[in-house]
Scaffold this motif. Structure first.
Motif, PDB file in Angstrom:
ATOM      1  N   LYS A 148      47.358   9.254 -25.060  1.00  0.00           N
ATOM      2  CA  LYS A 148      47.285   8.977 -23.628  1.00  0.00           C
ATOM      3  C   LYS A 148      48.108   9.989 -22.837  1.00  0.00           C
ATOM      4  CE  LYS A 148      46.538   3.946 -23.707  1.00  0.00           C
ATOM      5  NZ  LYS A 148      47.091   2.641 -23.291  1.00  0.00           N
ATOM      6  N   LYS A 149      47.614  10.357 -21.672  1.00  0.00           N
ATOM      7  CA  LYS A 149      48.315  11.295 -20.811  1.00  0.00           C
ATOM      8  C   LYS A 149      49.348  10.547 -19.979  1.00  0.00           C
ATOM      9  CE  LYS A 149      47.676  14.721 -17.142  1.00  0.00           C
ATOM     10  NZ  LYS A 149      46.696  15.364 -16.222  1.00  0.00           N
ATOM     11  N   TYR A 150      50.579  11.027 -20.005  1.00  0.00           N
ATOM     12  CA  TYR A 150      51.646  10.395 -19.244  1.00  0.00           C
ATOM     13  C   TYR A 150      51.447  10.673 -17.752  1.00  0.00           C
ATOM     14  CZ  TYR A 150      56.220   9.151 -17.414  1.00  0.00           C
ATOM     15  OH  TYR A 150      57.233   8.583 -16.694  1.00  0.00           O
ATOM     16  N   PRO A 168      53.249  10.478 -14.064  1.00  0.00           N
ATOM     17  CA  PRO A 168      54.535  10.265 -13.371  1.00  0.00           C
ATOM     18  C   PRO A 168      54.497   9.008 -12.521  1.00  0.00           C
ATOM     19  CG  PRO A 168      53.870  12.547 -13.224  1.00  0.00           C
ATOM     20  CD  PRO A 168      52.701  11.804 -13.815  1.00  0.00           C
ATOM     21  N   ARG A 221      51.273   6.686 -10.096  1.00  0.00           N
ATOM     22  CA  ARG A 221      50.599   5.523 -10.670  1.00  0.00           C
ATOM     23  C   ARG A 221      50.047   4.571  -9.604  1.00  0.00           C
ATOM     24  NH1 ARG A 221      55.490   4.308 -14.888  1.00  0.00           N
ATOM     25  NH2 ARG A 221      55.587   6.414 -15.723  1.00  0.00           N
TER      26      ARG A 221
END
Length: 370
Positions: free
Chosen positions: A362-364, A366, A370
């Motif tokens: 999964k791509k984090y 910031p 979100r």
């Protein structure tokens, strides 16, 4: 990797303590049939057998009884804890915390079995103190001249029990001493495998036993008989309960596919003793539930287990319903500690696996995005 929920049929050690034949309904402690032990032995002798692997001589048994009797008194701190919490807390929570305090107080570098004897000797003092405190009665100090079961009932009621009643408690406790690798024993071993102390292991066992799927079923079975009320109501109650998908309390066991021998032994004892009117009524209801339950469920290998009649036995002896799991624990400490002692002779840290089923990569994002 195979997923075995509940670790069902997964063996984690070899043992010479208990053998169970679930198909034929047989149970052995150290090679001795539970039927023979229940007929001829007593609590202290079976405790010695479980811990030391052999039946004691008369001299060994007398010495063992004296050592247990010497350890019955609890500290002022534990007595104060019981007094402060007995009326509001779950009895298993009081017992669990009391055993933790025993660990704090025990500064001796003694053997595991010696420490286990101390715990075993003190637990009846704690249980009887809980019940008497809740009833606003004076706590009774232990009497070292009495046997384990005699003293237990003496501290509970304030008078020495009849031979018949002390024998019944003896048998009830013997039947709960061990039952191979159940949830609470496994909990004890997980803690012990880290090389923690025996008090921590026993606390883990008590914590697991507190759960209604393990240690609370005998009180639920008794409540079931009380709810039914009379023999005339039994068939309708059982049919309604089963047709609605509910369990018949005290029926079924993961290992036994026939009648649990412990249930048979307790039923036989209850059938022979002089009972008060209420106990006789509840016993008659229980036997009728057993008859109808086996007729319906027996074809599926579902029969009464030890919990079906043990709650009635403890009720007959005068214990409060919510104390039943603590009585279970008072005996099972012996099996727990014996398995811990056995496991530690060839210890391996218990560390099972889990099968991961979540996402990967999964791509984090910031937090502000979100």
């Amino acid at each position: 990797m195979e997923l075995r929920k509940g670790l069902e049929d997964i063996a984690i050690k070899e043992t010479s303590i208990t053998f169970i034949d679930g198909e034929l309904g047989r149970l052995y402690y150290r090679g001795y049939s539970i039927f023979d032990l229940a007929s001829f032995s007593n609590f202290e002798e079976v405790a010695y057998l479980i811990w030391y692997g052999k039946l004691p001589t008369r001299h060994e048994l007398d010495d063992f009884k004296s050592r247990l009797a010497e350890e019955r008194s609890i500290s002022d701190e534990i007595a104060s804890l019981v007094k402060r919490t007995a009326k509001t807390a779950n009895p298993m929570d009081v017992l669990r915390t009391s055993v933790s305090m025993m660990g704090l107080e025990d500064k001796d570098d003694g053997e595991l079995i010696t420490k286990s004897m101390k715990i075993t000797a003190k637990i009846p003092t704690i249980i009887s103190s809980i019940q008497r405190t809740r009833a606003n009665l004076d706590v009774i100090e232990p009497d070292p001249s009495l046997s384990h079961s005699e003293n237990f009932l003496y501290m509970l009621h304030g008078s020495k029990p009849s031979r018949e009643r002390s024998r019944m408690l003896d048998v009830g406790l013997m039947l709960h001493i061990d039952h191979e690798m159940n949830a609470s024993t496994m909990a004890c071993l997980v803690v012990a495998s880290t090389l923690s102390d025996i008090y921590s292991s026993i606390v883990a066992g008590i914590s697991a036993l507190k759960g209604p799927l393990h240690g609370g079923a005998n009180s639920e079975a008794l409540r079931q008989f009380m709810e039914i009320g009379s023999q005339e109501n039994v068939e309708k109650y059982v049919l309604n309960r089963l047709s609605s998908g509910q369990r018949l309390m005290g029926f079924g066991h993961r290992i036994y596919k026939s009648l649990d021998p412990r249930a048979k032994i307790i039923k036989d004892y209850l059938s022979k003793v002089s009972k008060d009117e209420e106990t006789q009524r509840l016993f008659d209801i229980a036997t009728k539930v057993e008859e109808i339950g086996i007729r319906i469920l027996g074809k599926r290998g579902i029969y009464p287990n030890v919990d079906f009649y043990s709650g009635l036995l403890f009720h007959f002896l005068g214990f409060d319903l919510d104390l039943f799991p603590t009585i279970f624990a008072s005996a099972r400490v012996i099996g727990w500690s014996a398995h811990v002692d056995e496991y530690l002779k060839d210890n391996k840290l218990i560390r099972p696996k889990a099968i991961y089923v979540g996402d990967l990569g999964k791509k984090y994002v910031p937090i502000d995005e979100r």
